[in-house]
Enzyme design. Structure first.
Site, PDB file in Angstrom:
ATOM      1  N   CYS A  27     -12.125  -0.124 -12.036  1.00 37.10           N
ATOM      2  CA  CYS A  27     -12.240  -0.394 -10.592  1.00 37.10           C
ATOM      3  C   CYS A  27     -13.701  -0.393 -10.146  1.00 37.10           C
ATOM      4  O   CYS A  27     -14.361   0.648 -10.153  1.00 37.10           O
ATOM      5  CB  CYS A  27     -11.407   0.661  -9.854  1.00 37.10           C
ATOM      6  SG  CYS A  27     -11.814   0.908  -8.125  1.00 37.10           S
ATOM      7  N   CYS A  37     -14.686   1.807  -7.189  1.00 41.02           N
ATOM      8  CA  CYS A  37     -14.655   3.216  -7.618  1.00 41.02           C
ATOM      9  C   CYS A  37     -15.968   3.587  -8.298  1.00 41.02           C
ATOM     10  O   CYS A  37     -16.530   4.656  -8.063  1.00 41.02           O
ATOM     11  CB  CYS A  37     -13.520   3.476  -8.607  1.00 41.02           C
ATOM     12  SG  CYS A  37     -11.881   3.137  -7.974  1.00 41.02           S
TER      13      CYS A  37
END
Ligand SMILES: [Zn+2]
Length: 144
Positions: A69, A72
């Site tokens: 991600c 993230c």
């Protein structure tokens, strides 16, 4: 007389009981003798997640993330800085949703990053999507 607080050790997960004024004085664990509070967010797993969120009198903030991600990855260093700055005010943890699949399923994590605040083991707030450092700091302060 101040009420004692319960804080779980960042290293051995032992539950420590200490006077509230000690939180700011780099308390050490009664069991493993290391610093109870560390700068970096603590990686939680399916095995220790419940114990950690239930055995802390400070709010526990958890970043649900995954290695693939992008947002993230961008937020991770900011989250680590906020964790370091505010380690005596809240407990900062991370859950890799691909490793801790049971926790991710239990809390119905639909998108990442998702941040959840737990108090006394109960979810009290949730925020989906990456934040910049200022927004992140302000959001954490608003949950204390
Ligand atoms: Zn310990």
């Amino acid at each position: 007389m101040s009420e004692p607080v319960h804080i779980t050790c960042s290293h051995c997960m032992a539950k420590n009981r200490l006077p509230v004024e000690k939180i700011n004085q780099e308390p050490t664990c009664g069991k493993c003798k290391k610093s109870i509070l560390v700068d970096a967010p603590i990686a939680l797993t399916d095995q220790n997640f419940q114990r950690f969120i239930q055995n802390n009198d400070l709010p526990v903030i958890v970043d649900f993330w995954a290695t693939w991600c992008g947002p993230c990855q961008m937020m991770a260093p900011l989250y680590a800085q906020v964790s370091s700055n505010m380690k005596s005010q809240a407990r900062f943890a991370k859950v890799d949703t691909e490793q801790a699949q049971q926790v991710a399923a239990n809390f119905n994590i639909r998108s990442i990053p998702t941040l959840i605040v737990y108090k006394a083991g109960k979810e009290v707030a949730r925020q989906a999507g990456a934040m910049d450092k200022t927004s992140l700091t302000n959001w954490v302060i608003s949950q204390l």
